[in-house]
Design an enzyme around this catalytic site. Structure first.
Site, mmCIF file in Angstrom:
data_model
loop_
_atom_site.group_PDB
_atom_site.id
_atom_site.type_symbol
_atom_site.label_atom_id
_atom_site.label_comp_id
_atom_site.label_asym_id
_atom_site.label_seq_id
_atom_site.Cartn_x
_atom_site.Cartn_y
_atom_site.Cartn_z
ATOM 1 C CD1 TRP A 1 -2.510 1.568 2.426
ATOM 2 C CD2 TRP A 1 -2.931 1.471 0.046
ATOM 3 N NE1 TRP A 1 -3.636 2.385 2.174
ATOM 4 C CE2 TRP A 1 -3.753 2.209 0.722
ATOM 5 C CE3 TRP A 1 -2.712 1.574 -1.298
ATOM 6 C CZ2 TRP A 1 -4.681 3.147 0.021
ATOM 7 C CZ3 TRP A 1 -3.645 2.146 -2.177
ATOM 8 C CH2 TRP A 1 -4.644 2.842 -1.669
ATOM 9 C CE LYS B 1 -11.068 -3.644 5.558
ATOM 10 N NZ LYS B 1 -10.071 -4.281 4.398
ATOM 11 C CG ASN C 1 -7.871 -9.767 5.855
ATOM 12 O OD1 ASN C 1 -7.718 -9.973 6.800
ATOM 13 N ND2 ASN C 1 -7.620 -8.543 4.983
#
Ligand code: NAD
Length: 337
Positions: free
Chosen positions: A11, A192, A257
């Protein structure tokens, strides 16, 4: 603007490239000197195939030099390294610098979000002297590194700092919205990932879109109920940092994930699944904090609980599904909402 990105992971590197191509003066720093040396040699990133790092990005191992004279300092290390990185930068920060965090997680023992960790480490008498902005939303590095259209939320208690970050990170490929509900934005970003693990597990077990949609919706209901108890705003959970990020994480092939969950659902042991993914799986790090928050705020979070049972307590994915499907029947909307 002069910007330093701390962390040359997937990122941090994608953001460094984007900001450099948008005309900013960008430095990329890593705690791992060999990583910087390799990137200097290859102008590439092992997890971003095909991406070429623009010559304009300055790659640095020297932290003091990297921070000096920068107007925005971006924390882009995985959540477990945010506290340590904040402690390392403390001595080098200069008045007027804006701090931005893009890591997503909750610290298990303090239950602090990433911006709260940074504020905690940098606190002086009277609080943290630097404005902190949390950037979170449906943003896969792999897509940002290919100039694919993306939106993100800049959340801060300091509206001026949020507006500056909004302006600097917005360009023809990225559109930034502000939000003053920092806690809600960061809670969504951390939790999340747990629901994305559940969605991946369901896919690995061979279930289809119906199950995935159910997990996403009921998972977000758990996160929203918790967030409202904690004083967050309901709209945040249906916004980009909430449903937006959960959708992209639970549906995309880029989500580690989701991929880690898929491996677990297919029968791979959790530890081996994390090893195979080969990058940070933030949902696993977020589990302990999610369980503690659920206890503290007296919120039922059955999906979070079953993922925790699978990852940390040796329950099989099939047993977890049976538990979820066998729960007492109830109304979709809790009586107190
Ligand atoms: N990858 C994405 O698409 C994406 C998107 C939005 C947010 N995020 C969040 O950004 C954060 C970073 O994610 P990522 O995908 O870049 O992770 P990553 O696994 O690619 O990051 C690994 C990097 O962490 C740094 N690092 C390793 N050990 C360190 C140490 N001891 N101290 C300090 N830094 C160290 C190194 O620069 C290494 O390259 C995570 O919290 C993630 O949830 C990621």
């Amino acid at each position: 603007m002069r910007i330093v990105i701390l962390g040359a992971g997937t990122w941090g590197t994608a953001l460094a490239r984007m900001l450099c191509l948008a005309g900013h003066d960008v430095t990329l720093w890593s705690a791992l000197p060999e990583e910087i040396r390799e990137m200097r040699r290859t102008r590439a990133h092992r997890n971003l195939p095909g991406m070429v790092l623009p010559e304009g990005i300055c790659l640095m191992e020297d932290l003091a030099g990297a921070i000096r004279g920068r107007e925005i300092v971006v924390f882009a290390v995985p959540s477990v390294y945010v506290r340590g990185t904040a402690a390392r930068v403390k001595a080098h920060l200069e008045p007027g610098q804006i701090l931005a965090d893009v890591a997503k997680g909750i610290e298990p023992d303090t239950l602090y979000t990433m911006s709260e960790i940074i504020e905690d480490v940098l606190a002086e008498e009277g609080g943290c002297p630097y404005p902190v902005v949390a950037l979170s939303g449906p943003t896969h590095a792999e897509e940002v590194a290919q100039d694919m259209l993306t939106t993100i939320v800049a959340a801060s208690r300091d509206p001026q700092a949020a507006a500056t970050v909004q302006r600097v990170f917005s360009n023809e490929f990225m559109r930034v919205y502000t939000n003053s509900d920092v806690k809600g934005v960061e809670l969504c970003g951390a939790l999340k990932n747990v629901v994305a693990l559940a969605a991946g597990i369901s896919r690995g077990l061979g279930y289809g879109d119906n199950a995935r949609a159910a997990l996403i919706t009921r998972g977000m209901s758990e996160i929203t109920t918790l967030g409202l108890r904690m004083g967050c705003r309901e709209q945040t959970f249906s916004g980009l940092a909430g449903f937006g990020d959960l959708m992209v994480t639970a549906f995309s092939e880029h989500s580690r994930n989701n991929r880690c969950g898929y491996l677990i659902g297919s029968g791979v042991e959790p530890e081996e699944a994390v090893r195979q993914v080969g990058m940070v799986v933030e949902g696993i790090h977020a589990l302990a904090a999610a369980r503690t928050l659920a206890d503290r705020y007296q919120v039922e979070m059955p999906i979070v609980e079953e993922v925790d049972q699978i990852i940390h307590h040796g329950i099989s994915a099939q047993e977890a599904v049976a538990t979820l499907m066998g729960r007492a029947l109830k109304s979709e909307i809790p009586a107190n909402r």
